[in-house]
Design a protein around this motif. Structure first.
Motif, PDB file in Angstrom:
ATOM      1  N   VAL A 109      38.517  39.049  34.783  1.00  0.00           N
ATOM      2  CA  VAL A 109      37.436  39.859  35.342  1.00  0.00           C
ATOM      3  C   VAL A 109      36.480  38.992  36.150  1.00  0.00           C
ATOM      4  N   ALA A 110      36.102  37.856  35.579  1.00  0.00           N
ATOM      5  CA  ALA A 110      35.190  36.954  36.277  1.00  0.00           C
ATOM      6  C   ALA A 110      35.781  36.486  37.611  1.00  0.00           C
ATOM      7  N   ALA A 111      37.074  36.183  37.609  1.00  0.00           N
ATOM      8  CA  ALA A 111      37.732  35.755  38.851  1.00  0.00           C
ATOM      9  C   ALA A 111      37.767  36.889  39.870  1.00  0.00           C
ATOM     10  N   SER A 112      37.985  38.107  39.381  1.00  0.00           N
ATOM     11  CA  SER A 112      38.112  39.258  40.279  1.00  0.00           C
ATOM     12  C   SER A 112      36.801  39.634  40.946  1.00  0.00           C
ATOM     13  N   VAL A 113      35.681  39.396  40.266  1.00  0.00           N
ATOM     14  CA  VAL A 113      34.381  39.772  40.829  1.00  0.00           C
ATOM     15  C   VAL A 113      33.662  38.572  41.443  1.00  0.00           C
ATOM     16  N   SER A 114      34.294  37.411  41.426  1.00  0.00           N
ATOM     17  CA  SER A 114      33.649  36.221  41.960  1.00  0.00           C
ATOM     18  C   SER A 114      33.526  36.324  43.473  1.00  0.00           C
TER      19      SER A 114
END
Length: 239
Positions: A109-114
Motif C-alpha cells: 500500500v505504501a509503495a502504491s501511494v508513494s
C-alpha cells in the motif's frame, strides 16, 4: 483439510481476480488476508497455484503488449532471490509468516501511494524483481513492486507485462518450495479448487472494465488492504 472453508474462500479469490483484471494487480493482496486468517497452513503454496490461472487467461485473451526489457531484468533478479523466499517459508512459523504477509500488504500500500516517479530502467526493474523473489515466494505478493516501476506504461502493456511476470515468477516460487519440501498436496488441491473462482472473477471484470472508475477502485482496494494488513498482524501477535 476443511473443504467448506476452502470453498468459502473462493469468494476472496473471485474478488481478487476481479480487482487484478481491472487494475493489473491485486489478487494475492486481496485474498491473502482471508487465507492467512482462515487456513494459514495453505499459505503460500495454494495461492501460488491459483496465481497461475489468471496470467494464462490474460495472456491468451488480452493484448500481448509486453515490455520485454524490464520484464527480463525483473525475472533475472527474481530468480536469484527466490531461494531467500523459500528459506523464509522453511524457517518461520505459521504465526511469523502471517506477520510477514500483513507487513508486506502494508508495504505494498505504501509503495502504491508513494510519490516515487519510477521509470522502467534496468536497475529499477531488477530491484522490483529482487523484492518479488522474496515477497512473492513467501507470501505470493510480488506483483505490485513491478507495477510501481511500470506505472507510466499503457494499461494494456502494464497488464500483459505483469501477467508474464506472475506466470514465470510463480513457477520459480512453486519449484523452489517443492524442492525444499514446503509445498504440500493439500496446497496443490486447494489451489486447483480455487481456479474456477479466479476464472469467474476475470470473466466478470471483462465487461465491467469499460465502465469502472479504475482510480476509485484502486483507492478502495488500498483502504481495504490497510485494514486487512493490520488485522492479520494483530491476530498473529495477540491470538
Amino acid at each position: 483439510m476443511d473443504w467448506t472453508a476452502v470453498l468459502l474462500l473462493g469468494a476472496a479469490l473471485f474478488a481478487g481476480a476481479f480487482v487484478q483484471s481491472s487494475i493489473g494487480f491485486g489478487m494475492a493482496v486481496v485474498a491473502a488476508p482471508f487465507l492467512v486468517m482462515a487456513t494459514p497452513s495453505l499459505m503460500p503454496g495454494a495461492l501460488l497455484v491459483t496465481s497461475f490461472s489468471l496470467p494464462v487467461v490474460q495472456l491468451l485473451h488480452g493484448p500481448k503488449q509486453i515490455a520485454w526489457r524490464p520484464l527480463g531484468w525483473a525475472l533475472g533478479a527474481r530468480l536469484l532471490l527466490t531461494p531467500v523466499g523459500v528459506a523464509v517459508v522453511a524457517l518461520l512459523t505459521v504465526r511469523a509468516i502471517s506477520v510477514v504477509v500483513g507487513t508486506l500488504i502494508l508495504v505494498t500500500v505504501a509503495a502504491s501511494v508513494s510519490a516515487l516517479d519510477l521509470r522502467p530502467t534496468p536497475r529499477n526493474a531488477a530491484a522490483a524483481g529482487a523484492v518479488a523473489g522474496v515477497a512473492g515466494t513467501a507470501s505470493s505478493i510480488g506483483g505490485p513492486y513491478l507495477a510501481l516501476v511500470l506505472q507510466h506504461e499503457r494499461p494494456e502493456r502494464l497488464r500483459a507485462t505483469l501477467a508474464a511476470f506472475f506466470l514465470v515468477g510463480t513457477s520459480m516460487a512453486v519449484v523452489g518450495l517443492a524442492l525444499a519440501g514446503e509445498f504440500s498436496r493439500e496446497q496443490l488441491l486447494a489451489g486447483l479448487a480455487w481456479v474456477p473462482f479466479v476464472v469467474a472473477g476475470y470473466a466478470a471484470a471483462a465487461p465491467a472494465r469499460a465502465h469502472l472508475d479504475r482510480e476509485r477502485l484502486r483507492r478502495a482496494v488500498l483502504v481495504f488492504c490497510v485494514v486487512a494488513g493490520v488485522s492479520v498482524i494483530v491476530r498473529a501477535l495477540v491470538f
